[in-house]
Design a protein around this motif. Structure first.
Motif, PDB file in Angstrom:
ATOM      1  N   LEU A 164       4.723 -10.118  -3.897  1.00  0.00           N
ATOM      2  CA  LEU A 164       3.958 -10.173  -2.755  1.00  0.00           C
ATOM      3  C   LEU A 164       2.853  -8.607  -2.695  1.00  0.00           C
ATOM      4  N   MET A 165       1.971  -8.838  -1.876  1.00  0.00           N
ATOM      5  CA  MET A 165       0.496  -7.651  -2.085  1.00  0.00           C
ATOM      6  C   MET A 165       0.992  -6.704  -1.803  1.00  0.00           C
ATOM      7  N   SER A 166       0.487  -5.072  -2.173  1.00  0.00           N
ATOM      8  CA  SER A 166       0.824  -3.977  -0.967  1.00  0.00           C
ATOM      9  C   SER A 166      -0.084  -4.269   0.112  1.00  0.00           C
ATOM     10  N   PRO A 167      -0.303  -3.089   1.179  1.00  0.00           N
ATOM     11  CA  PRO A 167      -1.143  -3.297   2.233  1.00  0.00           C
ATOM     12  C   PRO A 167      -2.176  -2.688   1.827  1.00  0.00           C
ATOM     13  N   CYS A 168      -3.599  -4.266   2.260  1.00  0.00           N
ATOM     14  CA  CYS A 168      -4.272  -3.655   1.524  1.00  0.00           C
ATOM     15  C   CYS A 168      -5.468  -2.692   1.583  1.00  0.00           C
ATOM     16  N   ALA A 169      -4.553  -1.799   3.191  1.00  0.00           N
ATOM     17  CA  ALA A 169      -5.299  -0.637   3.552  1.00  0.00           C
ATOM     18  C   ALA A 169      -4.990   0.490   2.390  1.00  0.00           C
ATOM     19  N   PHE A 170      -4.248  -0.006   0.954  1.00  0.00           N
ATOM     20  CA  PHE A 170      -3.854   0.389   0.306  1.00  0.00           C
ATOM     21  C   PHE A 170      -4.440   0.300  -0.670  1.00  0.00           C
ATOM     22  N   ASP A 171      -5.399   1.547  -0.807  1.00  0.00           N
ATOM     23  CA  ASP A 171      -6.747   0.941  -1.385  1.00  0.00           C
ATOM     24  C   ASP A 171      -7.622   2.702  -2.692  1.00  0.00           C
ATOM     25  N   GLU A 172      -6.681   3.364  -1.870  1.00  0.00           N
ATOM     26  CA  GLU A 172      -6.799   4.298  -3.195  1.00  0.00           C
ATOM     27  C   GLU A 172      -4.982   5.242  -4.353  1.00  0.00           C
ATOM     28  N   MET A 173      -5.013   5.072  -5.106  1.00  0.00           N
ATOM     29  CA  MET A 173      -4.084   5.590  -5.699  1.00  0.00           C
ATOM     30  C   MET A 173      -4.330   7.058  -5.652  1.00  0.00           C
ATOM     31  N   SER A 174      -3.025   8.019  -5.396  1.00  0.00           N
ATOM     32  CA  SER A 174      -2.497   9.818  -5.190  1.00  0.00           C
ATOM     33  C   SER A 174      -2.809   9.741  -6.554  1.00  0.00           C
ATOM     34  N   SER A 175      -3.101  10.748  -6.958  1.00  0.00           N
ATOM     35  CA  SER A 175      -2.845  11.763  -8.063  1.00  0.00           C
ATOM     36  C   SER A 175      -2.095  12.664  -7.784  1.00  0.00           C
ATOM     37  N   ILE A 176      -0.787  12.301  -7.200  1.00  0.00           N
ATOM     38  CA  ILE A 176       0.080  12.781  -7.476  1.00  0.00           C
ATOM     39  C   ILE A 176       1.044  12.040  -7.688  1.00  0.00           C
ATOM     40  N   LYS A 177       1.628  11.064  -6.651  1.00  0.00           N
ATOM     41  CA  LYS A 177       3.052  10.378  -6.731  1.00  0.00           C
ATOM     42  C   LYS A 177       2.588   8.923  -7.027  1.00  0.00           C
ATOM     43  N   PRO A 178       3.376   7.677  -6.845  1.00  0.00           N
ATOM     44  CA  PRO A 178       2.379   6.212  -7.036  1.00  0.00           C
ATOM     45  C   PRO A 178       3.792   6.150  -5.707  1.00  0.00           C
ATOM     46  N   PRO A 179       3.322   5.041  -5.105  1.00  0.00           N
ATOM     47  CA  PRO A 179       3.976   4.821  -3.500  1.00  0.00           C
ATOM     48  C   PRO A 179       5.319   4.863  -4.393  1.00  0.00           C
ATOM     49  N   SER A 180       6.135   4.450  -3.154  1.00  0.00           N
ATOM     50  CA  SER A 180       7.465   3.425  -3.164  1.00  0.00           C
ATOM     51  C   SER A 180       8.069   2.573  -1.912  1.00  0.00           C
ATOM     52  N   LEU A 181       9.463   1.836  -2.297  1.00  0.00           N
ATOM     53  CA  LEU A 181       9.365   0.953  -1.730  1.00  0.00           C
ATOM     54  C   LEU A 181      11.112   1.330  -0.642  1.00  0.00           C
ATOM     55  N   CYS A 182      11.259   1.148   0.545  1.00  0.00           N
ATOM     56  CA  CYS A 182      12.610   1.524   1.162  1.00  0.00           C
ATOM     57  C   CYS A 182      13.031   0.536   2.048  1.00  0.00           C
ATOM     58  N   ILE A 183      13.852   0.909   2.579  1.00  0.00           N
ATOM     59  CA  ILE A 183      14.681  -0.284   4.103  1.00  0.00           C
ATOM     60  C   ILE A 183      14.535   0.921   4.947  1.00  0.00           C
ATOM     61  N   LEU A 184      13.832   0.490   5.875  1.00  0.00           N
ATOM     62  CA  LEU A 184      14.139   1.331   7.755  1.00  0.00           C
ATOM     63  C   LEU A 184      14.287  -0.308   8.818  1.00  0.00           C
ATOM     64  N   LYS A 185      15.436  -0.026   9.409  1.00  0.00           N
ATOM     65  CA  LYS A 185      15.845  -0.375  10.431  1.00  0.00           C
ATOM     66  C   LYS A 185      15.588  -2.111  10.029  1.00  0.00           C
ATOM     67  N   ASP A 186      15.937  -2.664   8.445  1.00  0.00           N
ATOM     68  CA  ASP A 186      16.477  -4.440   8.115  1.00  0.00           C
ATOM     69  C   ASP A 186      14.717  -4.485   8.079  1.00  0.00           C
ATOM     70  N   SER A 187      14.126  -3.829   7.720  1.00  0.00           N
ATOM     71  CA  SER A 187      12.350  -4.145   7.279  1.00  0.00           C
ATOM     72  C   SER A 187      12.201  -3.629   5.790  1.00  0.00           C
ATOM     73  N   LEU A 188      11.674  -4.651   5.319  1.00  0.00           N
ATOM     74  CA  LEU A 188      10.631  -3.659   3.775  1.00  0.00           C
ATOM     75  C   LEU A 188       9.740  -2.734   4.307  1.00  0.00           C
ATOM     76  N   CYS A 189       9.399  -1.720   3.841  1.00  0.00           N
ATOM     77  CA  CYS A 189       8.400  -0.454   3.780  1.00  0.00           C
ATOM     78  C   CYS A 189       7.837  -0.001   2.871  1.00  0.00           C
ATOM     79  N   PHE A 190       6.902  -0.089   2.939  1.00  0.00           N
ATOM     80  CA  PHE A 190       5.904   0.913   1.587  1.00  0.00           C
ATOM     81  C   PHE A 190       5.019   2.324   1.739  1.00  0.00           C
ATOM     82  N   SER A 191       6.155   3.352   1.355  1.00  0.00           N
ATOM     83  CA  SER A 191       5.339   4.627   1.637  1.00  0.00           C
ATOM     84  C   SER A 191       4.982   5.312   0.725  1.00  0.00           C
ATOM     85  N   HIS A 192       3.770   5.648   0.865  1.00  0.00           N
ATOM     86  CA  HIS A 192       2.816   6.337  -0.226  1.00  0.00           C
ATOM     87  C   HIS A 192       1.846   7.713   0.344  1.00  0.00           C
ATOM     88  N   ASP A 193       1.229   8.220  -0.946  1.00  0.00           N
ATOM     89  CA  ASP A 193       1.319   9.708  -0.492  1.00  0.00           C
ATOM     90  C   ASP A 193      -0.255   9.404  -0.113  1.00  0.00           C
TER      91      ASP A 193
END
Length: 225
Positions: free
Chosen positions: A93-122
């Motif tokens: 699965l591809m990451s969100p299209c709007a995630f087009d700039e890599m953070s210089s601090i931390k990579p993104p991560s995955l989690c589960i919120l309310k029975d949904s797969l979530c992708f978070s990033h700085d």
């Protein structure tokens, strides 16, 4: 669990069969999971949802790679590898299209919120963004769930040197979508973010808790019958 074979330059998944107490290897993991130095205390653990284990990984990279090379990762290289435990088949699965700039601090991560797969990033060291997957398997399944200012979270990390060592992990979103619990790897206390009035406060819990080691519990990944 993930098993990295440096000699063959491959990654395999091992699944424990409860029925016969034997570890079974599922070969040909189609990407390279992030090394522990980039994923924090959680390492390369996958997140489980609806019969699938999901890992954040990188496309077209060797398993054995110098850490300095990973600093050149671009946002478009990130992919989510989803394993159907029952069929033992992988889906990328591809990451969100709007995630087009890599953070210089931390990579993104995955989690589960309310029975949904979530992708978070700085985002540019100013905001923390969470995307929610609404429909599995469609071309662009992601919608922006939250965008939170670091200033609103009132963390004690105000400059880049401190923020570089800070990692946020979403733990829980309340049923009414009004409170988000975030773990902070630099503090023992979690952060309670109120979505209604855009405020944040620390939990009263001060006992040592390994927030980043928490795992999802399910009665069984596969049938033992």
């Amino acid at each position: 669990m993930l098993l990295l074979d440096v000699f063959e330059n491959r990654t395999h998944v091992q699944v424990l069969s409860v029925a016969d107490n034997v570890w079974k290897t599922i070969p040909d993991f189609p990407a390279v999971p992030l090394p522990n130095i980039y994923t924090g205390q959680g390492g390369s653990d996958g997140v489980y949802l609806n019969g699938r284990l999901n890992w954040l990984a990188i496309q077209d990279r060797p398993v054995s790679v110098d850490v300095d090379v990973w600093e050149d990762i671009e946002a478009k290289e990130f992919v989510i590898v989803s394993l159907d435990v029952e069929t033992e088949s992988y889906t990328q699965l591809m990451s969100p299209c709007a995630f087009d700039e890599m953070s210089s601090i931390k990579p993104p991560s995955l989690c589960i919120l309310k029975d949904s797969l979530c992708f978070s990033h700085d985002y540019r060291r100013t905001e923390f963004i969470i995307w929610q997957m609404e429909t599995f398997g469609v071309e662009e399944p992601w919608t922006q769930l939250l965008k939170i200012s670091y200033q609103t979270l009132r963390t004690r990390f105000h400059d880049f040197a401190d923020l570089k060592n800070c990692q946020l992990l979403p733990l829980h979103l309340s049923d009414h979508n009004d409170t988000l619990i975030l773990a902070n790897n630099q503090e023992q206390r979690a952060i309670l973010y109120n979505l209604r009035d855009n405020t944040a406060k620390r939990t009263r819990i001060i006992d040592p808790i390994q927030w980043f080691s928490a795992k999802v519990f399910v009665e069984s990944l596969v049938s033992i019958i």
